[in-house]
Write an enzyme that holds these catalytic residues in place. Structure first.
Site, mmCIF file in Angstrom:
data_model
loop_
_atom_site.group_PDB
_atom_site.id
_atom_site.type_symbol
_atom_site.label_atom_id
_atom_site.label_comp_id
_atom_site.label_asym_id
_atom_site.label_seq_id
_atom_site.Cartn_x
_atom_site.Cartn_y
_atom_site.Cartn_z
ATOM 1 N N SER A 70 0.789 -1.234 0.000
ATOM 2 C CA SER A 70 0.000 0.000 0.000
ATOM 3 C C SER A 70 0.818 1.280 0.000
ATOM 4 O O SER A 70 0.247 2.373 -0.084
ATOM 5 C CB SER A 70 -0.963 0.005 1.187
ATOM 6 O OG SER A 70 -2.019 -0.906 0.950
ATOM 7 N N TYR A 186 -11.308 1.587 4.401
ATOM 8 C CA TYR A 186 -10.055 1.339 3.690
ATOM 9 C C TYR A 186 -10.222 0.101 2.824
ATOM 10 O O TYR A 186 -10.709 -0.930 3.280
ATOM 11 C CB TYR A 186 -8.929 1.137 4.701
ATOM 12 C CG TYR A 186 -7.554 1.086 4.082
ATOM 13 C CD1 TYR A 186 -6.982 2.240 3.562
ATOM 14 C CD2 TYR A 186 -6.843 -0.096 4.015
ATOM 15 C CE1 TYR A 186 -5.729 2.212 2.994
ATOM 16 C CE2 TYR A 186 -5.580 -0.138 3.452
ATOM 17 C CZ TYR A 186 -5.018 1.011 2.939
ATOM 18 O OH TYR A 186 -3.770 0.971 2.373
#
Length: 415
Positions: A70, A186
């Site tokens: 990420s 998320y």
């Protein structure tokens, strides 16, 4: 700016030789100001063997290749903001103008007693800003949850592993988790953002990154598509958690995550630090005076994006749950109470609204990758840095142990 490099290196070495906890397989650390590299150090091995009969090999270094996971999102957001600057896309424009599959996306409410899918039609449409800030109702198909049950039922490859090459269907085939704009969730929003960038620019995402971000910064070893040289220099993902399945770790380590705007990049600490320094320097890479973003655009990255009180509370609860190593009380290895500090979300990462005593300043942008690859950008104190480890899953106790000592030592020289 004074920094005790020997003290920092000693902390890194201790993290890979700890007798108190399971030692980290490696730790690669780099710290810089906007104008210069202040410290770069490494300890541990490139290939860490979990098998006592197979020796570990190689020394970890600034040139070891990590799956950035990420950390990729920061580059994806930079790319999107470049297109905003050019007037090609608008932050508050509808994402479906570039990714038509969003027009048909519905909310998967769940399943009835017979296993039939229950659906709801979203009341609002997803904007590009919501893709950047994870407020568009999009979530990962996490194992065991409703989206994953749907994914398996319909034969959709898992986006981040299992041999998937991150085909478009692995992104657009997953329904919404909740109403757009209602929550901070998320997930794979930045993978959708990558599709927007490709459609708006007319370039494959890797080609776009190379041309508009990496080449201007003299970066040659960050890519979605590893070549033999990348594979040879790549660290292996290890597993610190006893119940975490090793086959999942191996699939993530080996899967060619082609052009996943949320988690697909591979690269070195040395190169990723250039990206961080460029953002710290308000969009210009100081070594070459090349500008990647306008200064006012970078200012926007450090501007809180979440204004709804309920969503802010939800976001803060989420970020306190292991997502920011130095948010934990010192010397607890992440197991003690959190430091109750206000956070928000910027464009590209979490945002520390309040600074930490003996550490980062207010307004610091930060985030991390699943394999314990962490970064932060502190404009208040002109410091940016990273800690790359390469072990699964995130929130490794050894990383919290290291961070509890590392951040205060880094900032000691800035007082």
């Amino acid at each position: 700016m004074a920094m005790d490099k020997e003290a920092l290196q000693a902390l890194i070495d201790a993290s890979t030789t700890s007798k108190v906890r399971r030692p980290l397989p490696r730790a690669v650390v780099a710290v810089a100001s906007a104008s210069e590299i202040l410290f770069d150090g490494a300890s541990g091995v490139q290939f860490f063997s979990e098998d006592e009969t197979v020796p570990s090999e190689g020394k970890a270094s600034q040139d070891s290749v990590f799956w950035l996971a990420s950390c990729t999102k920061l580059c994806t957001v930079i790319a999107a903001l470049q297109l905003v600057e050019q007037g090609v896309i608008e932050l508050d424009g509808l994402a479906e103008e570039w990714v038509p599959e969003l027009k048909e996306l519905k909310i998967l409410v769940g399943f009835d007693a017979d296993g039939n899918e229950l659906w709801a039609t979203p009341k609002s449409k997803i904007t590009i800003r919501q893709l950047v800030t994870h407020t568009g109702g999009i979530k990962h198909a996490a194992p065991g949850e409703k989206l994953d049950i749907y994914r398996i039922k319909h034969g959709i490859d898992f986006l981040y592993g299992g041999g998937s090459s991150a085909p478009r269907a692995s992104i657009v085939g997953i329904p919404l988790f909740t109403e757009p704009g209602a929550e901070f969730i998320y997930g794979s929003s930045n993978d959708w953002l990558g599709l927007v960038i490709q459609a708006a620019s007319g370039l494959d995402l890797d080609d776009y990154f190379q041309k508009h971000i990496f080449q201007p910064l003299n970066i040659t070893d960050m890519t979605f598509r590893r070549q033999p040289a990348h594979v040879a220099a790549q660290v292996n993902l290890t597993c610190w958690h006893p119940s975490y399945p090793m086959d999942r770790v191996n699939s993530l380590a080996l899967s060619p995550l082609t052009c996943s705007g949320g988690a697909g990049l591979f690269g070195t600490a040395r190169s990723f630090l250039k990206v961080l320094r460029t953002v710290l320097n308000r969009g210009e890479f100081a070594d070459t005076s090349v500008r990647v973003l306008k200064s006012e655009t970078v200012d926007l990255m450090f501007t809180p994006q979440i204004h709804n009180a309920a969503i802010k509370a939800q976001l803060n609860e989420y970020l306190e749950a292991d997502h920011d190593p130095y948010s934990r009380s010192l010397a607890t290895g992440g197991e003690g109470p959190v430091l109750r500090k206000e956070r928000n979300w910027g464009l590209g990462g979490g945002l520390n609204i309040e600074g930490f005593e003996g550490g980062r300043g207010a307004g610091t942008l930060f985030w991390y990758g699943l394999g314990n690859t962490y970064w932060w950008i502190d404009r208040t104190k002109d410091i940016t840095g990273l800690v790359f480890v390469g072990t699964m899953p995130w929130r490794a106790p050894g990383v919290f142990d290291l961070w509890a000592q590392l951040e205060p030592e880094i900032y000691r020289g800035t007082q």
